[in-house]
Scaffold this motif. Sequence first.
Motif, PDB file in Angstrom:
ATOM      1  N   UNK A  38       0.845  -1.184   0.000  1.00 30.27           N
ATOM      2  CA  UNK A  38       0.000   0.000   0.000  1.00 30.27           C
ATOM      3  C   UNK A  38       0.886   1.241   0.000  1.00 30.27           C
ATOM      4  N   UNK A  39       0.311   2.348  -0.405  1.00 27.25           N
ATOM      5  CA  UNK A  39       0.992   3.638  -0.305  1.00 27.25           C
ATOM      6  C   UNK A  39       0.453   4.353   0.918  1.00 27.25           C
ATOM      7  N   UNK A  40       1.358   4.665   1.831  1.00 26.29           N
ATOM      8  CA  UNK A  40       1.019   5.390   3.045  1.00 26.29           C
ATOM      9  C   UNK A  40       1.600   6.788   2.912  1.00 26.29           C
ATOM     10  N   UNK A  41       0.768   7.812   3.107  1.00 26.38           N
ATOM     11  CA  UNK A  41       1.173   9.192   2.848  1.00 26.38           C
ATOM     12  C   UNK A  41       0.993  10.026   4.107  1.00 26.38           C
ATOM     13  N   UNK A  42       1.956  10.918   4.346  1.00 27.00           N
ATOM     14  CA  UNK A  42       1.863  11.812   5.496  1.00 27.00           C
ATOM     15  C   UNK A  42       0.760  12.843   5.269  1.00 27.00           C
ATOM     16  N   UNK A  44      -2.543   1.849  11.535  1.00 27.77           N
ATOM     17  CA  UNK A  44      -3.932   2.158  11.145  1.00 27.77           C
ATOM     18  C   UNK A  44      -4.553   3.124  12.151  1.00 27.77           C
ATOM     19  N   UNK A  45      -5.144   4.173  11.654  1.00 26.40           N
ATOM     20  CA  UNK A  45      -5.784   5.156  12.523  1.00 26.40           C
ATOM     21  C   UNK A  45      -4.851   6.203  13.085  1.00 26.40           C
ATOM     22  N   UNK A  46      -3.560   6.123  12.801  1.00 21.74           N
ATOM     23  CA  UNK A  46      -2.618   7.134  13.267  1.00 21.74           C
ATOM     24  C   UNK A  46      -2.968   8.481  12.643  1.00 21.74           C
ATOM     25  N   UNK A  47      -2.911   9.523  13.437  1.00 22.45           N
ATOM     26  CA  UNK A  47      -3.371  10.833  12.962  1.00 22.45           C
ATOM     27  C   UNK A  47      -2.450  11.461  11.931  1.00 22.45           C
ATOM     28  N   UNK A  48      -1.210  11.028  11.863  1.00 23.19           N
ATOM     29  CA  UNK A  48      -0.258  11.725  10.992  1.00 23.19           C
ATOM     30  C   UNK A  48      -0.149  11.149   9.593  1.00 23.19           C
ATOM     31  N   UNK A  49      -0.651   9.920   9.373  1.00 19.87           N
ATOM     32  CA  UNK A  49      -0.527   9.290   8.053  1.00 19.87           C
ATOM     33  C   UNK A  49      -1.851   8.658   7.658  1.00 19.87           C
ATOM     34  N   UNK A 107       9.667  12.501   5.649  1.00 14.61           N
ATOM     35  CA  UNK A 107       9.418  12.047   4.288  1.00 14.61           C
ATOM     36  C   UNK A 107       7.909  12.019   4.096  1.00 14.61           C
ATOM     37  N   UNK A 108       7.475  11.947   2.850  1.00 20.19           N
ATOM     38  CA  UNK A 108       6.048  12.079   2.573  1.00 20.19           C
ATOM     39  C   UNK A 108       5.322  10.763   2.332  1.00 20.19           C
ATOM     40  N   UNK A 109       6.047   9.718   1.947  1.00 18.28           N
ATOM     41  CA  UNK A 109       5.344   8.509   1.504  1.00 18.28           C
ATOM     42  C   UNK A 109       6.225   7.284   1.662  1.00 18.28           C
ATOM     43  N   UNK A 110       5.581   6.141   1.869  1.00 18.71           N
ATOM     44  CA  UNK A 110       6.224   4.831   1.789  1.00 18.71           C
ATOM     45  C   UNK A 110       5.285   3.866   1.084  1.00 18.71           C
ATOM     46  N   UNK A 111       5.833   3.072   0.194  1.00 20.26           N
ATOM     47  CA  UNK A 111       5.139   1.872  -0.245  1.00 20.26           C
ATOM     48  C   UNK A 111       5.595   0.772   0.704  1.00 20.26           C
ATOM     49  N   UNK A 112       4.678   0.068   1.310  1.00 26.07           N
ATOM     50  CA  UNK A 112       5.037  -0.888   2.350  1.00 26.07           C
ATOM     51  C   UNK A 112       4.034  -2.017   2.395  1.00 26.07           C
ATOM     52  N   UNK A 113       4.429  -3.108   3.038  1.00 26.23           N
ATOM     53  CA  UNK A 113       3.557  -4.258   3.181  1.00 26.23           C
ATOM     54  C   UNK A 113       2.365  -3.955   4.065  1.00 26.23           C
ATOM     55  N   UNK A 114       1.281  -4.669   3.853  1.00 24.22           N
ATOM     56  CA  UNK A 114       0.046  -4.402   4.593  1.00 24.22           C
ATOM     57  C   UNK A 114       0.196  -4.537   6.101  1.00 24.22           C
TER      58      UNK A 114
END
Length: 321
Positions: free
Chosen positions: A125-129, A211-216, A197-204
Amino acid sequence: MRLGRRGIAALGLAIPSLARAAWPDRPVRLVVPFGGGGQTDIVSRVTAEALSARLGQPVLADNRPGGNGNLAAETVARAAPDGYTVLVAGGGTTSGLNALLYRSLTYDGMRDFLPVGLFCTTANMLLVHNSIPGQGFAEVVSWIRANPGRFTYASASVGAITHLIMEDLGARLGLDMVHVPYRQSTQAMADLLAGRIHCRALGLPEGEAVRGTSSVRPVALTTPTRRPEWPGVPAIAETIPGFEADAYFGLAVPRGTPPEPVQRLSEALNDALRDEAVRAAYARVGADAAPPNTPAQFAERCRADAERWAPLIRRLNLSAE
């Protein structure tokens, strides 16, 4: 007592049978190409436990991180070809992709290993700040286009699947992004959460941990369609039809390993892949169990992976140290 020809033949046939039964007679070493705690480590340990139960000997995970799997691959390529040292084989090592990225490898991914079998694939998935505005993938892409050279993303290393995914997206969508490779996934996550940094592609599973973190926030999945465990997160394929990118993991042994250990490992692996408990253990960390498969089918998957990514590596002239 003299044995007739049939008796001698029967005796001769019994010897290979006894040899097969003797393997394994001691623990088997499973060399894992990344460090502890990540998705690769978790699915590798699930596999090791399942194999242990079926082979009657401990299968012990040995983490050898470094060089996008190169350290682990070199370790196994140099090992005795007796079936007691097994590689958790991923895209870079057994597909030949690392040979395009690293100029001084001491092993040949296509020549030095025998495939045993595929055990799972893993989505990203792509996780974005949240400093990047917009909720979905399309809005993030719009921001990147409006701010060329400002969007930064992390990966495990140059040429890792998490790097290739982002390079592929950049090439397809005409995006100017800055790659920041990390040796430690924990540091990459810390910097993402802090907005460095602004983004990571990472494993689920790593996404699950925040999940649910306010910053990403998650903005896209690399699977062909959406996944039920991440409702509301679109697949990149909704923006780029046909887009799909996953990591895969299988077993390989040094070339020259006798057929008997390869067959026993293949049989044990396929029996594990039919076990609902094993399949559920993969699913709990966001991995999809492979169907039972043959060494030849796993070799074909490695070839397909090379065909998917090698043109991108060559076109961008990617190289790693």
